[in-house]
Structures are given as C-alpha cells and as structure tokens.
Design a protein around this motif. Structure first.
Motif, PDB file in Angstrom:
ATOM      1  N   LYS A 124      45.716  41.076  37.079  1.00 31.10           N
ATOM      2  CA  LYS A 124      46.851  40.160  37.135  1.00 31.10           C
ATOM      3  C   LYS A 124      46.673  39.062  38.181  1.00 31.10           C
ATOM      4  O   LYS A 124      47.542  38.196  38.331  1.00 31.10           O
ATOM      5  CB  LYS A 124      48.127  40.947  37.429  1.00 31.10           C
ATOM      6  N   LYS A 125      45.560  39.130  38.923  1.00 33.22           N
ATOM      7  CA  LYS A 125      45.307  38.191  40.017  1.00 33.22           C
ATOM      8  C   LYS A 125      46.524  38.141  40.946  1.00 33.22           C
ATOM      9  O   LYS A 125      47.060  37.072  41.266  1.00 33.22           O
ATOM     10  CB  LYS A 125      45.002  36.783  39.468  1.00 33.22           C
ATOM     11  N   SER A 126      46.957  39.307  41.336  1.00 33.31           N
ATOM     12  CA  SER A 126      48.174  39.408  42.140  1.00 33.31           C
ATOM     13  C   SER A 126      48.005  40.473  43.224  1.00 33.31           C
ATOM     14  O   SER A 126      46.886  40.819  43.599  1.00 33.31           O
ATOM     15  CB  SER A 126      49.367  39.755  41.243  1.00 33.31           C
ATOM     16  N   THR A 127      49.128  40.995  43.703  1.00 32.86           N
ATOM     17  CA  THR A 127      49.127  42.008  44.748  1.00 32.86           C
ATOM     18  C   THR A 127      49.694  43.310  44.195  1.00 32.86           C
ATOM     19  O   THR A 127      50.686  43.301  43.457  1.00 32.86           O
ATOM     20  CB  THR A 127      49.995  41.550  45.942  1.00 32.86           C
ATOM     21  N   LEU A 173      45.193  42.877  47.649  1.00 34.02           N
ATOM     22  CA  LEU A 173      45.624  41.483  47.518  1.00 34.02           C
ATOM     23  C   LEU A 173      44.548  40.665  46.809  1.00 34.02           C
ATOM     24  O   LEU A 173      43.491  40.395  47.371  1.00 34.02           O
ATOM     25  CB  LEU A 173      45.919  40.878  48.896  1.00 34.02           C
ATOM     26  N   THR A 211      45.365  37.639  44.928  1.00 37.79           N
ATOM     27  CA  THR A 211      45.959  36.376  44.479  1.00 37.79           C
ATOM     28  C   THR A 211      44.973  35.219  44.542  1.00 37.79           C
ATOM     29  O   THR A 211      45.129  34.219  43.845  1.00 37.79           O
ATOM     30  CB  THR A 211      47.194  36.026  45.326  1.00 37.79           C
ATOM     31  N   ASP A 212      43.953  35.336  45.389  1.00 42.53           N
ATOM     32  CA  ASP A 212      42.967  34.254  45.543  1.00 42.53           C
ATOM     33  C   ASP A 212      41.597  34.696  45.031  1.00 42.53           C
ATOM     34  O   ASP A 212      40.565  34.251  45.512  1.00 42.53           O
ATOM     35  CB  ASP A 212      42.875  33.860  47.032  1.00 42.53           C
TER      36      ASP A 212
END
Length: 210
Positions: free
Chosen positions: A177-180, A193, A195-196
C-alpha cells in the motif's frame, strides 16, 4: 568653527554609542549561541539509567548473536553493534537518540542505520532501523539491493524476542500500500513505514508500550 567642532564631536559620540550598542548585540548573540550549544551537549552512555544501560547492552549482545547465526545460513554482509557500547546520546526535541551503527551497503548504493531511542530521563523507549537504498524501480525481484537493511530489521525483531511472522506480514502490508502499518507484539508497538518506498527510503520503529 567652534560650532562645527561641537557638531563633529556630537556625531562621533553618537557613532561611538551606536558602536557600543552593536558590540552589546554581538555579545548577546554569542551568549545565546553558547547557551544553545550547551543544550545539545551529547550524553555519555555511562550516564544513562542503570537498568536501561543493561537493557541496551543485552539487546546489542542478542543482535550480534543473531548476526552470527544468520551468516551461517546465508551470505549477507551485515554490520554488528560495537561492544562495549561507547556511542553518545544526542538530544532532539526532548528525545535522545544513540546511533548503534550507521553502515553502507557492501554491494549496492545506499546505507542502513540502527538507533536506540531514550526519553528525557535517559530511559530506553525503543529502537529504529532506517534504510536508504536504490529507488524501487531499480530494485530486482529478489530485492538484493535492500537486503542488508531489511535483514537488519528482521534481526532487531528477533533480538527483541518478537514474532517474525507478524513482522513479515506488516512489511508486506506496508509495502503493498506504500503506507504505514503498525501492530503490537509483547511490550512493543512495531511500525513499518513505507510511504517513501518509491525513492528507496523506509524504516521500522520498535516503541516500548510500557
């Protein structure tokens, strides 16, 4: 002429007065800088809470043992925590951080870092593994380019006695999900983490819940 001399003297006095003010300002600025420098003086590891010191030393020993065990089954260049621990704690926003190691990848571009985190009373509150490698689009299917960083996080999980299956699942969910993604295991809240992730940057937090 006498009037001109008086005016000149007055101008000189004003100039001197201004110069004195500027000097005072410079002195005040220097004093403020000294105060700021005093606030960020590193703390020696020997000064931390005794129970915390023992906890971090035990963690380092467990982590290094995990590195040795892992190397016997897979050829991955991994850095160990230097023992005895001598690295200092640096304060930032009421939190102290201590770099246990900061290493470059051996085969690929990038690096990974392991940090111990302390509260304002210099008691351990958790750990952090941060990774910065090649962008995701330059990564192979096997993911060798990030292997050392992810493996380090796996070994931190193992050294803390946490469930590796839960950790693996958290990584997958965060990366997809490219998230946390966070979950609680034993006395730790573990957060992945991602997100990046596209730029090749990700990290893992292990925060003590009590």
């Amino acid at each position: 002429m006498k009037k001109a001399l008086l005016l000149l003297l007055a101008v000189m006095l004003v100039g001197c007065s201004g110069e004195g003010t500027e000097k005072k300002k410079e002195e005040n600025v220097k004093k403020e800088e000294v105060v700021k420098e005093e606030k960020v003086v590193p703390v020696k590891f020997e000064e931390v809470d005794s129970e915390t010191k023992a906890t971090v030393e035990k963690f380092a020993t467990e982590y290094n043992a995990s590195v040795d065990a892992f190397k016997q089954v897979q050829e991955v260049e991994l850095v160990k925590i230097t023992e005895p621990i001598t690295s200092e704690l640096n304060k930032e926003n009421d939190i102290f951080s201590q770099i246990l190691f900061d290493a470059d990848f051996k085969k690929y571009e990038g690096h990974y870092k392991l940090v111990a985190k302390y509260n304002k009373d210099k008691k351990i509150i958790g750990y952090n593994v941060s990774v910065e490698g090649l962008p995701a689009k330059e990564r192979s299917e096997e993911g060798d380019q990030w292997e050392e960083g992810i493996t380090s996080a796996v070994l931190v999980t193992q050294a803390l006695g946490l469930d590796l299956d839960k950790f693996s699942e958290s990584i997958s969910l965060a990366e997809q999900k490219k998230s946390t993604h966070s979950y609680t295991d034993s006395n730790y809240k573990v957060t992945s983490l991602f997100t990046d992730i596209d730029s090749g940057k990700f990290e893992f937090n292990y925060d003590l819940t009590k």
